[in-house]
Design a protein around this motif. Structure first.
Motif, short mmCIF file in Angstrom:
data_model
loop_
_atom_site.label_atom_id
_atom_site.label_comp_id
_atom_site.label_asym_id
_atom_site.label_seq_id
_atom_site.Cartn_x
_atom_site.Cartn_y
_atom_site.Cartn_z
N GLY A 21 0.83 -1.20 0.00
CA GLY A 21 0.00 0.00 0.00
C GLY A 21 0.86 1.24 0.00
O GLY A 21 1.82 1.34 0.77
N LEU A 22 0.53 2.19 -0.87
CA LEU A 22 1.29 3.44 -1.00
C LEU A 22 0.47 4.60 -0.47
O LEU A 22 -0.63 4.87 -0.97
N GLY A 23 0.99 5.28 0.53
CA GLY A 23 0.29 6.42 1.10
C GLY A 23 0.49 7.68 0.29
O GLY A 23 1.26 7.72 -0.68
N GLY A 24 -0.22 8.74 0.69
CA GLY A 24 -0.11 10.02 0.03
C GLY A 24 -1.36 10.38 -0.75
O GLY A 24 -2.15 9.52 -1.11
N LEU A 25 -1.52 11.67 -0.99
CA LEU A 25 -2.60 12.18 -1.82
C LEU A 25 -2.19 13.56 -2.30
O LEU A 25 -2.01 14.47 -1.50
N GLN A 26 -2.01 13.70 -3.63
CA GLN A 26 -1.52 14.96 -4.20
C GLN A 26 -0.25 15.42 -3.49
O GLN A 26 -0.01 16.62 -3.30
N GLY A 27 0.57 14.49 -3.09
CA GLY A 27 1.79 14.77 -2.36
C GLY A 27 1.98 13.77 -1.25
O GLY A 27 1.17 12.86 -1.05
N THR A 43 9.63 -7.22 -8.82
CA THR A 43 8.65 -7.69 -9.80
C THR A 43 7.45 -8.30 -9.08
O THR A 43 7.53 -8.68 -7.91
N GLY A 44 6.34 -8.40 -9.82
CA GLY A 44 5.18 -9.12 -9.34
C GLY A 44 4.42 -8.48 -8.21
O GLY A 44 3.61 -9.13 -7.54
N LEU A 45 4.60 -7.18 -7.98
CA LEU A 45 3.95 -6.52 -6.86
C LEU A 45 2.47 -6.25 -7.15
O LEU A 45 2.08 -6.00 -8.29
N THR A 46 1.68 -6.32 -6.10
CA THR A 46 0.32 -5.76 -6.13
C THR A 46 0.39 -4.43 -5.40
O THR A 46 0.77 -4.38 -4.22
N VAL A 47 0.05 -3.35 -6.09
CA VAL A 47 0.15 -2.01 -5.53
C VAL A 47 -1.24 -1.48 -5.24
O VAL A 47 -2.14 -1.56 -6.08
N VAL A 48 -1.41 -0.94 -4.04
CA VAL A 48 -2.70 -0.47 -3.56
C VAL A 48 -2.56 0.97 -3.12
O VAL A 48 -1.62 1.31 -2.39
N GLY A 49 -3.47 1.84 -3.56
CA GLY A 49 -3.40 3.22 -3.11
C GLY A 49 -4.57 4.03 -3.58
O GLY A 49 -5.06 3.82 -4.69
N PRO A 50 -5.02 4.98 -2.76
CA PRO A 50 -6.18 5.80 -3.14
C PRO A 50 -5.86 7.28 -3.29
O PRO A 50 -6.23 8.05 -2.39
N PRO A 51 -5.23 7.77 -4.36
CA PRO A 51 -4.61 7.06 -5.48
C PRO A 51 -3.11 6.88 -5.24
O PRO A 51 -2.63 7.13 -4.13
N VAL A 52 -2.36 6.50 -6.29
CA VAL A 52 -0.93 6.27 -6.11
C VAL A 52 -0.07 7.19 -6.96
O VAL A 52 1.13 7.29 -6.73
N ASP A 156 0.78 -6.58 2.77
CA ASP A 156 2.02 -7.04 3.40
C ASP A 156 2.79 -5.85 3.98
O ASP A 156 3.37 -5.95 5.07
N PHE A 157 2.78 -4.74 3.25
CA PHE A 157 3.53 -3.54 3.65
C PHE A 157 2.70 -2.29 3.35
O PHE A 157 1.99 -2.25 2.35
N ALA A 158 2.83 -1.30 4.20
CA ALA A 158 2.36 0.05 3.92
C ALA A 158 3.58 0.95 3.84
O ALA A 158 4.40 0.97 4.77
N LEU A 159 3.72 1.68 2.74
CA LEU A 159 4.81 2.64 2.56
C LEU A 159 4.21 4.04 2.63
O LEU A 159 3.38 4.41 1.80
N LEU A 160 4.66 4.83 3.61
CA LEU A 160 4.09 6.14 3.85
C LEU A 160 5.20 7.19 3.92
O LEU A 160 6.38 6.85 4.03
N ALA A 187 -4.17 -1.82 7.88
CA ALA A 187 -4.41 -3.02 7.07
C ALA A 187 -3.13 -3.78 6.76
O ALA A 187 -3.18 -4.84 6.13
N ALA A 188 -1.97 -3.26 7.19
CA ALA A 188 -0.68 -3.81 6.79
C ALA A 188 -0.04 -4.65 7.89
O ALA A 188 -0.17 -4.35 9.08
N ARG A 189 0.68 -5.66 7.46
CA ARG A 189 1.46 -6.48 8.39
C ARG A 189 2.68 -5.71 8.88
O ARG A 189 3.11 -5.88 10.03
N GLU A 190 3.28 -4.87 8.03
CA GLU A 190 4.45 -4.10 8.40
C GLU A 190 4.33 -2.70 7.82
O GLU A 190 3.90 -2.52 6.68
N VAL A 191 4.70 -1.70 8.64
CA VAL A 191 4.56 -0.30 8.24
C VAL A 191 5.94 0.35 8.14
O VAL A 191 6.72 0.32 9.08
#
Length: 298
Positions: A21-27, A43-52, A156-160, A187-191
Motif C-alpha cells: 500500500g502506498l500512502g499520500g494524496l496529491q503529495g 517484480t510481481g507486486l500488487t500495488v494499492v493506493g487511493p490514489p498512487v 504485506d507492507f504500507a509505505l508512507l 491493514a498492513a502487516r508491516e509499516v
C-alpha cells in the motif's frame, strides 16, 4: 525501538509478489523508497493506493507491478492519466482491481478489523461488480437492502511519508494524517514510514495529540523524499519534473522503445541512492520549491 533504515534497506525488506500500500494524496508520496524498490528490480507486486500517482507509475514503468488497486492514476492538474499505466492496461500486462476511493477504503477497513468483507452501498446498480468480480451484490438478510460485499484488502507492507518521527517509531504529520495513510497502516502487516526528520522522544511526549502512527516497524529518514511531489509544510510540487516524466514516457511509447530504457526512467533510477538523487535534482531547484524558504522570504 523502530528500525532506522535507508530507502534501499527498507526496499530490500519487500519480497517479490508482495502486496504494497502506498500512502499520500496529491503529495506526501514515499518516492525515495519507491525509487529504491524500482532500482532493485522488484517484480510481481500488487500495488494499492487511493490514489498512487507517479509512485505507482514509476513502478509500472520499471516493470515491478503485476496488479493495481487504485481509483485513479495520474497527477491531477499536470498529468490527467498516467501514460505508462494506460499503456500497460491496454496491453493487458497490468491487472486492475476496479474500485472507487470509498470501496478501497472499505476493503482496507475490513482488513484492519480482520473481517472477510464489509458491506457498502456505493456501487450498487452500477457496472463495478461486472468489472471487479470480487465485489459481489447481495441482499442483506436483516434489512432486505441490496448491498455490495467488499472483500478485505490485506497488505504485506504500507509505505508512507510523514513529516517526522522519533527513534521509537512515533510518527507525526505536518498538520494531520494524509487521507488514507491510517487505513493503509492498519491493514498492513508491516509499516514503513519515510520522514523528513528525526525528532527527540521528549518532543513527542510533550505533544501526544500530534502522533498519528505509534511504533511503526521501520523509519526511513529521507529529506525531500517526496520529490517531485510536495511534502506538506516542506516542499512544493515540481510540476515541470512531472511534465517531463509524462512527455518522456509518451515519447518512448510512441517510438516503441522499452520503458525500462526510457530516458526519464533512467534519470529517476540512475543515482545509486537518495542523496545522489537529490544532487541530480539540484540544491537550487529544491530551494526554489522549499515552502520553508518561501515563508522565510515573506
Amino acid at each position: 525501538m523502530s528500525e532506522m533504515l535507508t530507502p534501499a534497506q527498507a526496499a530490500a525488506r519487500i519480497p517479490e509478489g508482495a502486496t504494497v500500500g502506498l500512502g499520500g494524496l496529491q503529495g506526501n508520496f514515499p518516492m525515495a523508497t519507491i525509487r529504491a524498490l524500482a532500482r532493485r528490480g522488484a517484480t510481481g507486486l500488487t500495488v494499492v493506493g487511493p490514489p498512487v500517482g507517479m509512485a505507482g507509475e514509476l513502478l509500472i514503468a520499471a516493470g515491478a507491478v503485476a496488479k493495481l488497486a487504485a481509483p485513479y492514476m495520474g497527477a491531477e492538474g499536470v498529468i490527467p492519466v498516467a501514460p505508462a499505466y494506460r499503456a500497460a492496461v491496454e496491453a493487458g500486462s497490468l491487472a486492475l482491481w476496479e474500485c472507487d476511493e470509498a470501496i478501497l477504503l472499505q476493503a482496507l477497513r475490513a482488513a484492519a478489523q480482520d473481517l472477510p468483507y464489509l458491506p457498502w452501498r456505493g456501487g450498487v446498480d452500477t457496472d463495478l461488480p461486472e468489472l471487479n468480480p470480487d465485489l459481489r451484490s447481495y441482499v442483506d438478510p436483516l434489512s432486505g437492502e441490496r448491498l455490495l460485499r467488499v472483500p478485505a484488502m490485506r497488505l504485506d507492507f504500507a509505505l508512507l511519508h510523514a513529516l517526522e518521527a522519533d527513534e521509537r517509531g512515533n510518527v507525526r504529520y505536518h498538520e494531520h494524517s494524509c487521507f488514507a495513510d491510517q487505513a493503509l497502516a492498519r491493514a498492513a502487516r508491516e509499516v514503513i514510514v519515510e520522514v523528513e526528520r528525526i525528532v527527540d522522544h521528549e518532543l513527542v511526549l510533550a505533544e501526544p495529540e500530534r502522533t498519528v502512527h505509534h511504533r511503526v516497524d521501520v523509519v526511513v529518514p529521507a529529506p525531500c523524499g517526496t520529490h517531485p511531489y510536495r511534502a506538506a509544510g516542506i516542499l512544493d510540487q515540481d510540476d515541470e519534473w512531472l511534465r517531463e516524466w509524462s512527455q518522456g514516457i509518451r515519447a518512448a511509447l510512441a517510438a516503441g522503445e522499452p520503458l525500462a530504457k526510457a530516458e526519464v526512467l533512467t534519470r529517476e533510477l540512475g543515482p545509486s541512492d537518495h542523496e545522489g538523487y537529490l544532487k541530480l535534482v539540484g540544491a537550487e531547484r529544491l530551494a526554489a520549491l522549499s515552502l520553508q524558504g518561501l515563508l522565510r522570504s515573506s
